[in-house]
Motif scaffolding. Structure first.
Motif, PDB file in Angstrom:
ATOM      1  N   GLY B 198      12.836 -18.698 -18.274  1.00  0.00           N
ATOM      2  CA  GLY B 198      11.578 -18.897 -18.697  1.00  0.00           C
ATOM      3  C   GLY B 198      11.352 -19.149 -19.995  1.00  0.00           C
ATOM      4  N   GLU B 199      12.407 -19.094 -20.998  1.00  0.00           N
ATOM      5  CA  GLU B 199      12.070 -19.601 -22.378  1.00  0.00           C
ATOM      6  C   GLU B 199      12.647 -20.871 -22.429  1.00  0.00           C
ATOM      7  N   ILE B 200      13.487 -21.531 -21.518  1.00  0.00           N
ATOM      8  CA  ILE B 200      13.921 -22.921 -21.430  1.00  0.00           C
ATOM      9  C   ILE B 200      13.878 -23.507 -20.199  1.00  0.00           C
ATOM     10  N   ALA B 201      13.236 -24.719 -19.853  1.00  0.00           N
ATOM     11  CA  ALA B 201      13.112 -25.090 -18.678  1.00  0.00           C
ATOM     12  C   ALA B 201      14.574 -25.752 -18.212  1.00  0.00           C
ATOM     13  N   ASP B 202      14.670 -25.535 -16.827  1.00  0.00           N
ATOM     14  CA  ASP B 202      15.893 -26.044 -16.008  1.00  0.00           C
ATOM     15  C   ASP B 202      15.915 -27.775 -16.252  1.00  0.00           C
ATOM     16  N   LEU B 203      16.813 -28.485 -16.051  1.00  0.00           N
ATOM     17  CA  LEU B 203      16.968 -29.739 -15.982  1.00  0.00           C
ATOM     18  C   LEU B 203      16.265 -30.175 -14.653  1.00  0.00           C
ATOM     19  N   GLY B 204      15.366 -31.198 -14.995  1.00  0.00           N
ATOM     20  CA  GLY B 204      14.339 -31.737 -13.826  1.00  0.00           C
ATOM     21  C   GLY B 204      13.016 -31.244 -13.949  1.00  0.00           C
ATOM     22  N   ARG B 205      12.807 -30.071 -14.621  1.00  0.00           N
ATOM     23  CA  ARG B 205      11.608 -29.493 -14.486  1.00  0.00           C
ATOM     24  C   ARG B 205      10.443 -30.371 -15.100  1.00  0.00           C
ATOM     25  N   THR B 206       9.263 -30.827 -14.708  1.00  0.00           N
ATOM     26  CA  THR B 206       8.378 -31.598 -15.226  1.00  0.00           C
ATOM     27  C   THR B 206       7.126 -30.666 -15.445  1.00  0.00           C
ATOM     28  N   ALA B 207       6.376 -31.456 -16.433  1.00  0.00           N
ATOM     29  CA  ALA B 207       4.740 -30.916 -16.824  1.00  0.00           C
ATOM     30  C   ALA B 207       4.050 -32.073 -17.762  1.00  0.00           C
ATOM     31  N   PRO B 208       2.902 -32.236 -17.525  1.00  0.00           N
ATOM     32  CA  PRO B 208       2.210 -33.445 -18.023  1.00  0.00           C
ATOM     33  C   PRO B 208       2.232 -33.550 -19.349  1.00  0.00           C
ATOM     34  N   ILE B 209       2.262 -34.505 -20.144  1.00  0.00           N
ATOM     35  CA  ILE B 209       2.170 -34.596 -21.663  1.00  0.00           C
ATOM     36  C   ILE B 209       0.884 -34.597 -22.051  1.00  0.00           C
ATOM     37  N   ARG B 210       0.469 -33.456 -22.841  1.00  0.00           N
ATOM     38  CA  ARG B 210      -0.998 -33.208 -23.141  1.00  0.00           C
ATOM     39  C   ARG B 210      -1.354 -33.790 -24.429  1.00  0.00           C
ATOM     40  N   ALA B 211       0.023 -33.718 -25.213  1.00  0.00           N
ATOM     41  CA  ALA B 211      -0.317 -34.085 -26.692  1.00  0.00           C
ATOM     42  C   ALA B 211       1.218 -34.514 -27.387  1.00  0.00           C
ATOM     43  N   VAL B 212       0.698 -35.490 -28.317  1.00  0.00           N
ATOM     44  CA  VAL B 212       1.765 -35.987 -29.336  1.00  0.00           C
ATOM     45  C   VAL B 212       1.634 -35.721 -30.637  1.00  0.00           C
ATOM     46  N   CYS B 213       2.696 -35.012 -31.149  1.00  0.00           N
ATOM     47  CA  CYS B 213       2.499 -34.577 -32.566  1.00  0.00           C
ATOM     48  C   CYS B 213       3.668 -35.006 -33.506  1.00  0.00           C
ATOM     49  N   ILE B 214       3.148 -35.609 -34.696  1.00  0.00           N
ATOM     50  CA  ILE B 214       4.102 -36.164 -35.678  1.00  0.00           C
ATOM     51  C   ILE B 214       4.187 -34.774 -36.485  1.00  0.00           C
ATOM     52  N   LEU B 215       5.324 -34.541 -36.698  1.00  0.00           N
ATOM     53  CA  LEU B 215       5.717 -33.370 -37.819  1.00  0.00           C
ATOM     54  C   LEU B 215       6.020 -33.931 -39.447  1.00  0.00           C
ATOM     55  N   GLU B 216       5.292 -33.358 -40.241  1.00  0.00           N
ATOM     56  CA  GLU B 216       5.888 -33.621 -41.536  1.00  0.00           C
ATOM     57  C   GLU B 216       5.959 -32.191 -42.217  1.00  0.00           C
ATOM     58  N   ARG B 217       6.963 -32.281 -42.992  1.00  0.00           N
ATOM     59  CA  ARG B 217       7.192 -30.939 -43.503  1.00  0.00           C
ATOM     60  C   ARG B 217       6.356 -31.064 -45.196  1.00  0.00           C
ATOM     61  N   LYS B 218       6.159 -29.908 -45.686  1.00  0.00           N
ATOM     62  CA  LYS B 218       5.754 -29.981 -46.943  1.00  0.00           C
ATOM     63  C   LYS B 218       6.204 -28.511 -47.483  1.00  0.00           C
ATOM     64  N   ASP B 219       6.254 -28.438 -48.895  1.00  0.00           N
ATOM     65  CA  ASP B 219       6.995 -27.219 -49.425  1.00  0.00           C
ATOM     66  C   ASP B 219       6.228 -25.985 -49.561  1.00  0.00           C
ATOM     67  N   GLU B 220       4.789 -26.024 -49.495  1.00  0.00           N
ATOM     68  CA  GLU B 220       4.049 -24.909 -49.487  1.00  0.00           C
ATOM     69  C   GLU B 220       2.581 -25.034 -49.009  1.00  0.00           C
ATOM     70  N   GLY B 221       1.968 -24.084 -48.823  1.00  0.00           N
ATOM     71  CA  GLY B 221       0.463 -24.169 -48.373  1.00  0.00           C
ATOM     72  C   GLY B 221       0.336 -24.097 -47.065  1.00  0.00           C
ATOM     73  N   PRO B 222      -0.898 -23.883 -46.329  1.00  0.00           N
ATOM     74  CA  PRO B 222      -1.041 -23.793 -45.188  1.00  0.00           C
ATOM     75  C   PRO B 222      -1.022 -25.081 -44.095  1.00  0.00           C
ATOM     76  N   ALA B 223      -0.890 -24.836 -42.933  1.00  0.00           N
ATOM     77  CA  ALA B 223      -0.684 -25.842 -42.287  1.00  0.00           C
ATOM     78  C   ALA B 223      -1.767 -26.558 -41.984  1.00  0.00           C
ATOM     79  N   GLU B 224      -1.797 -28.039 -41.864  1.00  0.00           N
ATOM     80  CA  GLU B 224      -3.021 -29.012 -41.653  1.00  0.00           C
ATOM     81  C   GLU B 224      -2.562 -29.862 -40.372  1.00  0.00           C
ATOM     82  N   ILE B 225      -3.683 -30.145 -39.773  1.00  0.00           N
ATOM     83  CA  ILE B 225      -3.797 -30.889 -38.742  1.00  0.00           C
ATOM     84  C   ILE B 225      -4.622 -32.038 -38.973  1.00  0.00           C
TER      85      ILE B 225
END
Lengths: 118, 297
Positions: B198-225
């Motif tokens: 339940g925490e990790i999907a088995d090989l072959g499990r599928t689901a629709p892709i609802r979002a594409v998110c590019i991650l960028e790290r920053k040193d401090e401060g609240p998350a921004e989208i």
């Protein structure tokens, strides 16, 4: 790219797809997808017909009088070098890097070294 | 020489003088069909792992580009599993030529996946751990497939792998405890997460892709989208595709459809929980808007 050199696109069909401000070139024969930024896509359109490299520089100097001439030449040569490397021109030249163009070509699988862990 | 043979998807795989390596692989694979051990007969092995004084070696004659690979010096089981981890993906790609394989992480939030195309040192594996700790199903921390029928995300059933030491500054106590509780195959430089059902999907499990998110790290401060253009999302997907390379027009069309259909954003963050909360809120709000649109229609 030498001064006075005539630039021609390759003869094979290259599919073009514009998405937002990026132009994607899809090359079925070479199994590659290239992504061009605004400058490179403008150059790609300019070379739809054979044209001298210096004429391209002249066109851009007229279109962007505020930009330094050396920078224009650098961008144009970079894009032309990229096109040549990617086999998109009628004659190829030696491999080099093009800073103005972003390309996405045949990708290797991710590396597995531990320093790539994230 | 002691050979241990198992069958994976019906193909014989041999472990020569390295029985611990099989246990290592089994600990990181979820939903992979492995039968055995079984007697070694004349059938040639699909893959052979061996160990000698130089380390572990891999021989896969079916691989088009090379078959034998020597890693020096992967003498420990953890080293060898880390080194050969990607061979399983090559194997998968070889056997599923219509699936795309992306170098990306993915988690299921509600009914859909959020895909995180790979950016070096963006912290996606640890963020995936954060999502798991919050009860969201992990589809992959490094590689995710896209199946050919609906272009849904496709889990490869590989355990997330985190670099050590953990970034304690970016995580809360709850996440730290969760990760240490799920610590699987590991040494002092990396650890696989031994996630539960339940925490990790088995090989072959599928689901629709609802979002594409590019991650960028920053040193401090609240998350921004911030919003992400279709072209940038598409570029990141194309750039991270490594499974299928032929028929680029088809790849382009498929990935363009994924990028256009998905919600797209850039997340800049310093704190993992803050980042995960922002993404969940964004996905939930987007799903709510879609539901409202459906009801209105």
């Amino acid at each position: 790219m030498s001064s006075g050199m005539t630039i021609r696109r390759c003869r094979r069909a290259i599919r073009e797809e514009r998405v937002d401000d990026a132009l994607f070139l899809i090359d079925e024969k070479e199994e590659a997808i290239h992504v061009l930024d605004t400058t490179a896509s403008a150059i790609w359109h300019v070379i739809a017909e054979p044209i001298d490299r210096d004429e391209i520089v002249g066109l851009f100097e007229v279109a962007f009088p505020e930009v330094d001439g050396k920078a224009i030449e650098r961008d144009i040569d970079g894009a032309l070098s990229f096109f040549a490397d990617a086999g998109l021109l009628a004659s190829r030249r030696a491999r080099s890097t093009a800073s103005t163009v972003e390309n996405t070509v045949k990708k290797a699988r991710p590396k597995c070294e531990r320093d790539l862990l994230s | 020489m002691a050979t241990l043979r198992v069958k994976m998807f019906g193909q014989p795989v041999d472990f020569v003088d390295c029985p611990g390596l099989l246990d290592g692989f089994l600990s990181i694979l979820t939903g992979w069909a492995v039968d055995g051990p079984m007697p070694v007969d004349d059938t040639p092995a699909y893959v052979t792992f061996t160990r000698d004084a130089d380390g572990h070696h891999w021989n896969a004659p079916w691989l088009a580009d090379g078959c034998e690979r020597k890693i020096v010096p992967s003498t420990s089981t953890v080293d060898a599993v880390c080194d050969f981890h990607y061979e399983f993906i090559d194997w998968f790609a070889d056997r599923h030529p219509s699936h795309l394989c992306l170098h990306a992480a993915a988690v299921r939030i509600g009914e859909g996946l959020v895909l995180f195309p790979c950016v070096q040192r963006a912290g996606k594996s640890t963020l995936v751990g954060q999502f798991a700790a919050m009860g969201h199903e992990v589809f992959g921390d490094d590689v995710v497939g896209i199946e050919p029928r609906d272009d849904h995300g496709f889990a490869l059933g590989l355990a997330p792998r985190l670099r050590l030491p953990l970034p304690n500054r970016a995580m809360d106590k709850g996440l730290e405890e969760f990760l240490l509780d799920r610590r699987g195959l590991s040494d002092d430089t990396c650890m696989y997460l031994d996630l539960r059902r339940g925490e990790i999907a088995d090989l072959g499990r599928t689901a629709p892709i609802r979002a594409v998110c590019i991650l960028e790290r920053k040193d401090e401060g609240p998350a921004e989208i911030g919003d992400l253009s279709v072209s940038r999302a598409l570029r990141s997907l194309i750039d991270q595709n490594f499974g299928v390379l032929h028929r680029p027009g088809r790849i382009f069309d498929r990935l363009r459809a994924v990028a256009e259909k998905a919600d797209r954003y850039v997340l800049r963050y310093s704190d993992l929980r803050d980042a995960a909360d922002r993404i969940v809120a964004r996905v939930t709000s987007h799903a709510g808007r879609e539901d409202a649109t459906c009801r209105a229609a």
